[in-house]
Each structure stands twice: as structure tokens, then as C-alpha cells.
Design a protein around this motif. Structure first.
Motif, PDB file in Angstrom:
ATOM      1  N   GLY A  80       0.818  -1.208   0.000  1.00  0.00           N
ATOM      2  CA  GLY A  80       0.000   0.000   0.000  1.00  0.00           C
ATOM      3  C   GLY A  80       0.852   1.257   0.000  1.00  0.00           C
ATOM      4  O   GLY A  80       0.584   2.209  -0.737  1.00  0.00           O
ATOM      5  N   GLY A  81       1.911   1.265   0.828  1.00  0.00           N
ATOM      6  CA  GLY A  81       2.778   2.429   0.879  1.00  0.00           C
ATOM      7  C   GLY A  81       3.548   2.646  -0.410  1.00  0.00           C
ATOM      8  O   GLY A  81       3.667   3.778  -0.903  1.00  0.00           O
ATOM      9  N   ALA A  82       4.088   1.552  -0.978  1.00  0.00           N
ATOM     10  CA  ALA A  82       4.880   1.664  -2.207  1.00  0.00           C
ATOM     11  C   ALA A  82       4.031   2.168  -3.369  1.00  0.00           C
ATOM     12  O   ALA A  82       4.488   2.990  -4.175  1.00  0.00           O
ATOM     13  N   LEU A  83       2.797   1.700  -3.475  1.00  0.00           N
ATOM     14  CA  LEU A  83       1.938   2.122  -4.580  1.00  0.00           C
ATOM     15  C   LEU A  83       1.406   3.546  -4.390  1.00  0.00           C
ATOM     16  O   LEU A  83       1.050   4.213  -5.359  1.00  0.00           O
ATOM     17  N   THR A  84       1.344   3.989  -3.147  1.00  0.00           N
ATOM     18  CA  THR A  84       0.863   5.343  -2.882  1.00  0.00           C
ATOM     19  C   THR A  84       1.978   6.372  -3.033  1.00  0.00           C
ATOM     20  O   THR A  84       1.712   7.550  -3.318  1.00  0.00           O
ATOM     21  N   ALA A  85       3.236   5.949  -2.852  1.00  0.00           N
ATOM     22  CA  ALA A  85       4.369   6.874  -2.873  1.00  0.00           C
ATOM     23  C   ALA A  85       4.415   7.762  -4.120  1.00  0.00           C
ATOM     24  O   ALA A  85       4.689   8.968  -4.010  1.00  0.00           O
ATOM     25  N   PRO A  86       4.150   7.233  -5.335  1.00  0.00           N
ATOM     26  CA  PRO A  86       4.207   8.109  -6.516  1.00  0.00           C
ATOM     27  C   PRO A  86       3.098   9.161  -6.568  1.00  0.00           C
ATOM     28  O   PRO A  86       3.183  10.102  -7.356  1.00  0.00           O
ATOM     29  N   MET A  87       2.079   9.027  -5.722  1.00  0.00           N
ATOM     30  CA  MET A  87       0.933   9.930  -5.778  1.00  0.00           C
ATOM     31  C   MET A  87       1.025  11.063  -4.757  1.00  0.00           C
ATOM     32  O   MET A  87       0.227  12.003  -4.806  1.00  0.00           O
ATOM     33  N   ILE A  88       1.963  10.953  -3.811  1.00  0.00           N
ATOM     34  CA  ILE A  88       2.010  11.910  -2.712  1.00  0.00           C
ATOM     35  C   ILE A  88       3.446  12.378  -2.483  1.00  0.00           C
ATOM     36  O   ILE A  88       4.383  11.855  -3.085  1.00  0.00           O
ATOM     37  N   ALA A  89       3.595  13.356  -1.605  1.00  0.00           N
ATOM     38  CA  ALA A  89       4.908  13.721  -1.083  1.00  0.00           C
ATOM     39  C   ALA A  89       5.139  12.851   0.149  1.00  0.00           C
ATOM     40  O   ALA A  89       4.434  12.983   1.152  1.00  0.00           O
ATOM     41  N   VAL A  90       6.084  11.946   0.056  1.00  0.00           N
ATOM     42  CA  VAL A  90       6.354  11.022   1.159  1.00  0.00           C
ATOM     43  C   VAL A  90       7.048  11.795   2.269  1.00  0.00           C
ATOM     44  O   VAL A  90       8.168  12.279   2.104  1.00  0.00           O
ATOM     45  N   SER A  91       6.388  11.914   3.408  1.00  0.00           N
ATOM     46  CA  SER A  91       6.909  12.720   4.512  1.00  0.00           C
ATOM     47  C   SER A  91       6.537  12.067   5.835  1.00  0.00           C
ATOM     48  O   SER A  91       5.650  11.196   5.882  1.00  0.00           O
ATOM     49  N   PRO A  92       7.186  12.456   6.933  1.00  0.00           N
ATOM     50  CA  PRO A  92       6.867  11.865   8.238  1.00  0.00           C
ATOM     51  C   PRO A  92       5.402  12.047   8.599  1.00  0.00           C
ATOM     52  O   PRO A  92       4.804  13.091   8.338  1.00  0.00           O
ATOM     53  N   GLY A  93       4.827  11.022   9.184  1.00  0.00           N
ATOM     54  CA  GLY A  93       3.435  11.106   9.622  1.00  0.00           C
ATOM     55  C   GLY A  93       2.428  10.543   8.655  1.00  0.00           C
ATOM     56  O   GLY A  93       1.230  10.484   8.970  1.00  0.00           O
ATOM     57  N   ILE A  94       2.854  10.085   7.478  1.00  0.00           N
ATOM     58  CA  ILE A  94       1.873   9.590   6.506  1.00  0.00           C
ATOM     59  C   ILE A  94       1.209   8.309   6.987  1.00  0.00           C
ATOM     60  O   ILE A  94       0.112   7.956   6.530  1.00  0.00           O
TER      61      ILE A  94
END
Length: 278
Positions: free
Chosen positions: A191-205
Motif C-alpha cells: 500500500g505504501g509503495a503504490l501510494t508513494a508516486p501519488m504523494i509527497a512522502v513525509s513523516p506522519g503519513i
């Protein structure tokens, strides 16, 4: 994300708060590996392979490490104790993420932009959204099939219903726990890997997504894969409608629906039956 959460609870009876941090680690690993791939001047299409590699690394390393190193020592204790242990692991992993990656946001736009867009009724949608839907459907069907059509899946069902009797019949319950937690970790990382391209990966996600995931599994019924699928679909539709017509109530409406479901079905819409010992 919700499938991994409900799978772990269904087998191990653990409400895994650390699932949110495993999601975040999957996103960070994907952003780092994908970014390194692009920085090396390699073909951007290879970033999809980096997403898969991130899932494997997080799942196969952290899954066994957490289960063997931490949770194994807690089996047999009250569910509240296990909840607090996974919450402690969540806090530790959140700080470990900041220690390793810092507090700056990381971006990986290539997998999201490469497939292009398509148009429906005058509205433009990214093809990557279809990829997410396809992966979610395949993951759900794969888990459903594995649980009912394979030997390991049937052993898993036996442990779910009665772990003491399963152990007495010769099933290696500890191995089932290890495989289950590792698989759940891989689903969170996916879930995290597939969402990473859609968002700014930052603390607290991981914080928001674990809260939403709990809402999904509570609506569907803890321990039910079908319930998780239905709950995810319901939460997705409700949030989309709220964003369109009542943006300020986006999160409120999810918990309002959850409250309504719990009033009618305190254990969720598709909660599996519980065996009673006489």
C-alpha cells in the motif's frame, strides 16, 4: 492496507497499530529506490520494479524481525497488552524513519506519470489509478483463493478457528503466525509503495492511513477479508462524495458511517462467527 490489518487480526488476534509505520516504510523505501534508479540514468519504466523491490525488502526483513523479535514474546497475553506493544513499535518505527530519511519530503513522480491519462465523460483520469484498482482486486482475489484452495490456506483457517486444537493436531502454529505477519507486513508495504508516486512522502503519513484502515476493518468486521473489501469500497465512495459536496466533513463522514454500522452491527457487517467453548 486493510487486508493486511484484518488478516493479522483474524489469525493472531493482534490489532497491529505498527501497520501504519510499515505502510510508511514501504513508501519511503519505494521513493528511495525509485529515486536512486532515476538518478542513475536508467529507464524510468524500471521504477515499477523498484516499487516491487521495496515491498519485498520491507516485508521479508521487518515482518519476521518484528514477529520473532517482539510479538512472539507476547503471545498468550491480553489483547490490550498486544495493542500497546504494537503502539510502542509504531512510535519507535516513526522515529526510526525520521532518523534514516530525515524530515524532508521525498517525491517519486515517474510511476504515476508514465502510464498517461484517459478521458471519461470529459474528465481526465490518470491510468495509474486503474493500476491501483487492479492491484487491489488481484490482492483480494489472491488472498481469497489462497485461503480456500491451498493447503497452507486451510491450515490458516484451522488456526483462526481454534489455535489450541490446531497445535494439538500437529500444525506448527508459530510458523503460521510468522507467515501471516510477514504477509500482512508485505500488504502494508505494498500500500505504501503504490501510494508513494501519488504523494509527497513525509513523516506522519502512516498516522492517517492507519486510522482509516481501522475504520475500514471495523465497518467490514475484524478478521473478515470480504468485509475489508466492502468496508474499503464504502469508505472510498463516502469520502469521494464528501470531497465533492462537503469537503470540510470528509473525515467526519467516515466515522459517522462507522458509528452507524456499529450501532446496527457491533462487530461489523461481515464479522466471522466466533466459536464458543462449552
Amino acid at each position: 492496507m486493510a487486508a493486511g490489518l484484518t488478516l493479522i487480526y483474524g489469525v493472531m488476534r493482534i490489532l497491529n497499530i505498527a501497520h501504519g509505520s510499515l505502510y510508511a516504510l514501504g513508501a519511503y523505501a519505494a521513493a528511495s529506490l525509485g529515486g536512486a534508479w532515476v538518478a542513475a540514468g536508467l529507464p524510468p519504466s524500471g521504477t515499477f520494479l523498484m516499487l516491487a523491490l521495496a515491498v519485498l525488502l520491507v516485508g521479508l526483513v521487518l515482518g519476521p524481525l518484528l514477529e520473532r523479535g517482539l510479538l512472539k514474546r507476547m503471545y498468550g497475553k491480553d489483547e490490550i497488552v498486544l495493542l500497546l506493544v504494537t503502539y510502542a513499535a509504531f512510535l519507535i518505527l516513526e522515529d526510526a524513519i525520521k532518523l534514516v530519511w530525515g524530515v524532508e519530503s521525498r517525491l517519486l513522480p515517474e510511476p504515476y506519470s508514465l502510464p498517461g491519462n484517459f478521458e471519461v465523460g470529459g474528465l481526465v483520469y490518470p491510468v495509474y489509478n486503474l493500476v491501483l484498482i487492479a492491484v487491489a482486486v488481484l490482492a483480494g482475489l489472491g488472498l481469497f483463493w489462497a485461503q480456500r484452495a491451498t493447503r497452507h490456506g486451510k491450515l490458516l483457517v484451522a488456526v483462526i478457528h481454534d489455535r489450541e486444537m490446531s497445535a494439538a493436531m500437529g500444525i506448527n502454529v508459530e510458523r503460521v503466525y510468522l507467515v501471516t505477519f510477514t504477509l500482512g507486513t508485505m500488504l502494508a508495504a505494498l500500500g505504501g509503495a503504490l501510494t508513494a508516486p501519488m504523494i509527497a512522502v513525509s513523516p506522519g503519513i502512516g498516522v492517517e492511513v492507519i486510522v482509516l484502515s481501522f475504520a475500514v476493518v471495523v465497518i467490514g468486521g475484524l478478521g473478515s477479508l470480504g468485509g475489508a473489501a466492502f468496508g474499503a469500497l464504502m469508505v472510498g465512495v463516502v469520502r469521494s462524495v464528501a470531497v465533492r459536496y462537503w469537503p470540510e466533513g470528509e473525515l467526519f463522514i467516515v466515522y459517522f458511517v462507522m458509528a452507524l454500522v456499529l450501532i446496527v452491527r457491533p462487530k461489523g457487517l461481515f464479522s466471522p462467527p466466533e466459536a464458543r467453548k462449552i
